[in-house]
Design a protein around this motif. Structure first.
Motif, PDB file in Angstrom:
ATOM      1  N   THR A  29       0.864  -3.902  -2.476  1.00  0.00           N
ATOM      2  CA  THR A  29       0.027  -3.553  -1.325  1.00  0.00           C
ATOM      3  C   THR A  29      -0.827  -4.771  -0.992  1.00  0.00           C
ATOM      4  O   THR A  29      -0.717  -5.817  -1.634  1.00  0.00           O
ATOM      5  N   SER A  30      -1.663  -4.639   0.032  1.00  0.00           N
ATOM      6  CA  SER A  30      -2.527  -5.764   0.398  1.00  0.00           C
ATOM      7  C   SER A  30      -3.829  -5.233   0.977  1.00  0.00           C
ATOM      8  O   SER A  30      -3.887  -4.107   1.512  1.00  0.00           O
ATOM      9  N   THR A  38      -6.591   2.306   7.032  1.00  0.00           N
ATOM     10  CA  THR A  38      -7.515   3.344   6.545  1.00  0.00           C
ATOM     11  C   THR A  38      -8.994   2.996   6.697  1.00  0.00           C
ATOM     12  O   THR A  38      -9.829   3.904   6.673  1.00  0.00           O
ATOM     13  N   CYS A 113     -10.142  18.921  -0.008  1.00  0.00           N
ATOM     14  CA  CYS A 113     -11.067  18.063   0.752  1.00  0.00           C
ATOM     15  C   CYS A 113     -12.049  18.859   1.597  1.00  0.00           C
ATOM     16  O   CYS A 113     -13.100  18.343   1.982  1.00  0.00           O
ATOM     17  N   ARG A 152       2.298   3.730  -3.994  1.00  0.00           N
ATOM     18  CA  ARG A 152       1.320   2.950  -3.218  1.00  0.00           C
ATOM     19  C   ARG A 152       0.857   3.692  -1.960  1.00  0.00           C
ATOM     20  O   ARG A 152      -0.190   3.379  -1.403  1.00  0.00           O
ATOM     21  N   ALA A 153       1.664   4.664  -1.511  1.00  0.00           N
ATOM     22  CA  ALA A 153       1.311   5.393  -0.286  1.00  0.00           C
ATOM     23  C   ALA A 153       0.139   6.349  -0.498  1.00  0.00           C
ATOM     24  O   ALA A 153      -0.479   6.798   0.459  1.00  0.00           O
ATOM     25  N   VAL A 156      -3.824   4.166  -3.216  1.00  0.00           N
ATOM     26  CA  VAL A 156      -4.842   3.268  -2.648  1.00  0.00           C
ATOM     27  C   VAL A 156      -5.905   4.032  -1.847  1.00  0.00           C
ATOM     28  O   VAL A 156      -6.916   3.457  -1.444  1.00  0.00           O
ATOM     29  N   LEU A 198       0.771  18.246   1.431  1.00  0.00           N
ATOM     30  CA  LEU A 198      -0.331  17.708   0.624  1.00  0.00           C
ATOM     31  C   LEU A 198      -0.581  18.662  -0.538  1.00  0.00           C
ATOM     32  O   LEU A 198      -1.119  19.752  -0.338  1.00  0.00           O
ATOM     33  N   MET A 215       1.641  13.435  -0.954  1.00  0.00           N
ATOM     34  CA  MET A 215       1.196  13.608   0.432  1.00  0.00           C
ATOM     35  C   MET A 215       2.164  12.954   1.403  1.00  0.00           C
ATOM     36  O   MET A 215       2.636  11.851   1.176  1.00  0.00           O
ATOM     37  N   ARG A 218       1.579  10.701   7.249  1.00  0.00           N
ATOM     38  CA  ARG A 218       1.637  10.689   8.717  1.00  0.00           C
ATOM     39  C   ARG A 218       1.475  12.098   9.298  1.00  0.00           C
ATOM     40  O   ARG A 218       0.742  12.308  10.258  1.00  0.00           O
ATOM     41  N   ASN A 255      -9.941   8.724   6.391  1.00  0.00           N
ATOM     42  CA  ASN A 255      -9.321   7.592   7.061  1.00  0.00           C
ATOM     43  C   ASN A 255     -10.170   7.263   8.281  1.00  0.00           C
ATOM     44  O   ASN A 255     -10.463   8.142   9.090  1.00  0.00           O
ATOM     45  N   ARG A 257      -9.438   5.919  10.931  1.00  0.00           N
ATOM     46  CA  ARG A 257      -8.765   6.215  12.213  1.00  0.00           C
ATOM     47  C   ARG A 257      -8.901   7.700  12.560  1.00  0.00           C
ATOM     48  O   ARG A 257      -8.980   8.062  13.736  1.00  0.00           O
ATOM     49  N   ILE A 258      -8.926   8.589  11.544  1.00  0.00           N
ATOM     50  CA  ILE A 258      -9.115  10.028  11.817  1.00  0.00           C
ATOM     51  C   ILE A 258     -10.540  10.262  12.325  1.00  0.00           C
ATOM     52  O   ILE A 258     -10.759  11.010  13.274  1.00  0.00           O
ATOM     53  N   MET A 312     -11.051  18.424   6.403  1.00  0.00           N
ATOM     54  CA  MET A 312      -9.699  19.028   6.403  1.00  0.00           C
ATOM     55  C   MET A 312      -8.963  18.493   5.185  1.00  0.00           C
ATOM     56  O   MET A 312      -9.111  17.322   4.833  1.00  0.00           O
ATOM     57  N   GLY A 313      -8.187  19.345   4.534  1.00  0.00           N
ATOM     58  CA  GLY A 313      -7.473  18.885   3.348  1.00  0.00           C
ATOM     59  C   GLY A 313      -6.340  19.803   2.940  1.00  0.00           C
ATOM     60  O   GLY A 313      -5.894  20.650   3.718  1.00  0.00           O
TER      61      GLY A 313
HETATM   62  O1  UT7 Z   1      -8.051  13.995   2.537  1.00  0.00           O
HETATM   63  C1  UT7 Z   1      -6.981  14.806   2.861  1.00  0.00           C
HETATM   64  C2  UT7 Z   1      -6.450  14.469   4.145  1.00  0.00           C
HETATM   65  N1  UT7 Z   1      -5.681  13.243   4.062  1.00  0.00           N
HETATM   66  C3  UT7 Z   1      -5.572  12.510   5.117  1.00  0.00           C
HETATM   67  O2  UT7 Z   1      -6.192  12.833   6.104  1.00  0.00           O
HETATM   68  C4  UT7 Z   1      -4.656  11.331   5.103  1.00  0.00           C
HETATM   69  C5  UT7 Z   1      -3.958  11.257   6.416  1.00  0.00           C
HETATM   70  N2  UT7 Z   1      -2.995  10.153   6.532  1.00  0.00           N
HETATM   71  C6  UT7 Z   1      -3.361   8.858   6.595  1.00  0.00           C
HETATM   72  O3  UT7 Z   1      -4.515   8.513   6.457  1.00  0.00           O
HETATM   73  C7  UT7 Z   1      -2.284   7.856   6.913  1.00  0.00           C
HETATM   74  O4  UT7 Z   1      -1.112   8.502   7.310  1.00  0.00           O
HETATM   75  C8  UT7 Z   1      -1.973   6.886   5.746  1.00  0.00           C
HETATM   76  C9  UT7 Z   1      -3.124   5.923   5.567  1.00  0.00           C
HETATM   77  C10 UT7 Z   1      -1.750   7.675   4.481  1.00  0.00           C
HETATM   78  C11 UT7 Z   1      -0.718   6.049   6.034  1.00  0.00           C
HETATM   79  O5  UT7 Z   1      -0.831   5.385   7.263  1.00  0.00           O
HETATM   80  P1  UT7 Z   1       0.399   5.424   8.297  1.00  0.00           P
HETATM   81  O6  UT7 Z   1       0.012   4.551   9.417  1.00  0.00           O
HETATM   82  O7  UT7 Z   1       0.674   6.861   8.600  1.00  0.00           O
HETATM   83  O8  UT7 Z   1       1.549   4.721   7.476  1.00  0.00           O
HETATM   84  P2  UT7 Z   1       2.954   5.314   6.974  1.00  0.00           P
HETATM   85  O9  UT7 Z   1       2.751   6.289   5.865  1.00  0.00           O
HETATM   86  O10 UT7 Z   1       3.739   5.760   8.137  1.00  0.00           O
HETATM   87  O11 UT7 Z   1       3.598   3.996   6.374  1.00  0.00           O
HETATM   88  C12 UT7 Z   1       3.843   2.845   7.183  1.00  0.00           C
HETATM   89  C13 UT7 Z   1       4.448   1.769   6.309  1.00  0.00           C
HETATM   90  C14 UT7 Z   1       5.666   2.233   5.509  1.00  0.00           C
HETATM   91  O12 UT7 Z   1       6.623   1.169   5.499  1.00  0.00           O
HETATM   92  P3  UT7 Z   1       7.894   1.224   6.495  1.00  0.00           P
HETATM   93  O13 UT7 Z   1       8.637   2.471   6.095  1.00  0.00           O
HETATM   94  O14 UT7 Z   1       7.311   1.297   7.879  1.00  0.00           O
HETATM   95  O15 UT7 Z   1       8.575  -0.056   6.191  1.00  0.00           O
HETATM   96  C15 UT7 Z   1       5.105   2.406   4.124  1.00  0.00           C
HETATM   97  O16 UT7 Z   1       6.082   2.200   3.121  1.00  0.00           O
HETATM   98  O17 UT7 Z   1       3.499   1.282   5.367  1.00  0.00           O
HETATM   99  C16 UT7 Z   1       4.079   1.292   4.052  1.00  0.00           C
HETATM  100  N3  UT7 Z   1       3.030   1.543   3.078  1.00  0.00           N
HETATM  101  C17 UT7 Z   1       2.303   0.566   2.514  1.00  0.00           C
HETATM  102  N4  UT7 Z   1       2.320  -0.775   2.634  1.00  0.00           N
HETATM  103  C18 UT7 Z   1       1.414  -1.486   1.924  1.00  0.00           C
HETATM  104  C19 UT7 Z   1       2.615   2.737   2.601  1.00  0.00           C
HETATM  105  N5  UT7 Z   1       1.605   2.549   1.742  1.00  0.00           N
HETATM  106  C20 UT7 Z   1       1.382   1.226   1.668  1.00  0.00           C
HETATM  107  C21 UT7 Z   1       0.481   0.415   0.946  1.00  0.00           C
HETATM  108  N6  UT7 Z   1       0.532  -0.937   1.109  1.00  0.00           N
HETATM  109  N7  UT7 Z   1      -0.454   0.946   0.110  1.00  0.00           N
END
Ligand code: UT7
Length: 325
Positions: A29-30, A38, A113, A152-153, A156, A198, A215, A218, A255, A257-258, A312-313
């Protein structure tokens, strides 16, 4: 009937801070990815001897000191957590014993949550119906202990911590409904159809293990913005208040963005939204009281302010509450 008053707040965080750069040394990750997706820059992770109950106790102690209320004056402890110290007894009873509260009511609430919103509404109902004069409402979590550190999804996104509030029973001489301090409205919801988006893949009655958090980020994101916008509208309507009257929104910190998308949908300016996700990450049930305590202690949220809480959770569960401080 509602109207319990906020008398004090407190919070507690583990000693150890873990930055995005620290995580990037262990998993693929980075810092850029985590901040951009986030808003999270660091999180606190519990170490040896730090548990949900110890963090909850420290937060509760700080809240009691802030309120000027003795532990022996607490009639009710409602602890929101999805990561209790033990399957049973309730971690709330550990907090009760550690604080020296005496024989009060103490139980845990599991709404992940949204837990603090569920606990707040529950404590308010019990105080309003005469179960006691003072309640401790706590959100405390050690999510680091149910994370899959190879995923990693998810790993972090979360952190550990606790926040607490002391509530006083409604003041009938100066009720919230007539402009006094107190809870004005609360709405809670649940929809079990989305369990698999979730959840934790273990438990005493299924796998006999603790399990790990899973979880579909998206999809959760999409539901979060829709559900939060709609429940905020319901609470405003129930209280008979316009969105412009809100001084502060204290949201669940999942997040950045939320938070931005939900505020925008309601037409609430970003400057009125308390943001701690950058420092605390997602601490589940602890995030709303942690953010509330942070903003009260730094002087932003002041007596007389109209404050909206929302979360929300997993479940899904979601809810919102409007309170005049
Ligand atoms: O508290 C309970 C409620 N929870 C939430 O509200 C969480 C809601 N969801 C979110 O906050 C977002 O959906 C996330 C932050 C979890 C993810 O953001 P996203 O913009 O929806 O990303 P994504 O899951 O669609 O992943 C995009 C890409 C994927 O790669 P490809 O398939 O596009 O090549 C993932 O594999 O980002 C990749 N990715 C990562 N890359 C670097 C996923 N996790 C990571 C990571 N570091 N840690």
């Amino acid at each position: 009937m509602t109207g319990s008053r906020l008398l004090g707040t407190g919070s507690a965080l583990p000693e150890r801070v873990v930055t995005n750069a620290d995580l990037a040394r262990q998993i693929d990750t980075s810092d850029e990815w985590i901040v951009e997706r986030t808003g999270i820059r660091q999180r606190y992770i519990a170490g040896e001897g730090e548990t949900t109950a110890t963090l909850a106790t420290d937060a509760a102690r700080a809240a009691l000191a802030d309120a000027g209320i003795a532990a022996s004056d607490i009639d009710l402890i409602v602890l929101a957590t999805a990561t209790p110290d033990n399957t049973f007894p309730a971690s709330a009873t550990k907090v009760q014993h550690a604080l020296g509260c005496g024989p009060c009511v103490a139980f845990d609430v599991a709404a992940v949550c949204s837990g603090f919103l569920y606990a707040l509404a529950t404590a308010d109902s019990l105080l309003t119906t005469g179960m006691g004069k003072h309640a401790l409402v706590i959100g405390a979590e050690t999510f680091s202990r149910i994370l899959d550190w190879d995923d990693r999804a998810t790993c972090v996104l979360f952190g550990d911590g606790a926040g607490a509030a002391v509530l006083g029973a409604p003041d009938n001489a100066n009720p919230a409904s007539a402009g006094g301090p107190g809870l004005l409205a609360s709405k809670l919801h649940a929809d079990g159809a989305h369990h698999d988006l979730l959840y934790v893949d273990g438990g005493p009655s299924t796998t006999q293990t603790v399990g790990h958090l899973r979880m579909s980020g998206r999809e959760v994101f999409r539901h979060a913005v829709t559900n939060l916008s709609s429940v905020l509208g319901e609470v405003l309507e129930q209280a008979g208040v316009e969105a412009e009257a809100i001084d502060w929104v204290v949201p669940h910190q999942a997040n950045r963005r939320i938070l931005d998308a939900t505020a925008k949908k309601l037409g609430i300016p970003g400057e009125k939204v308390i943001v701690t996700v950058d420092r605390h990450a997602n601490t589940s049930a602890a995030s709303v009281p942690l953010a509330l305590d942070t903003a009260r202690r730094d002087g932003r949220i002041r007596p007389g302010d109209l404050v909206m809480f929302e979360a929300m959770g997993g479940g899904f569960t979601w809810g919102a509450s409007l309170m005049r401080l």
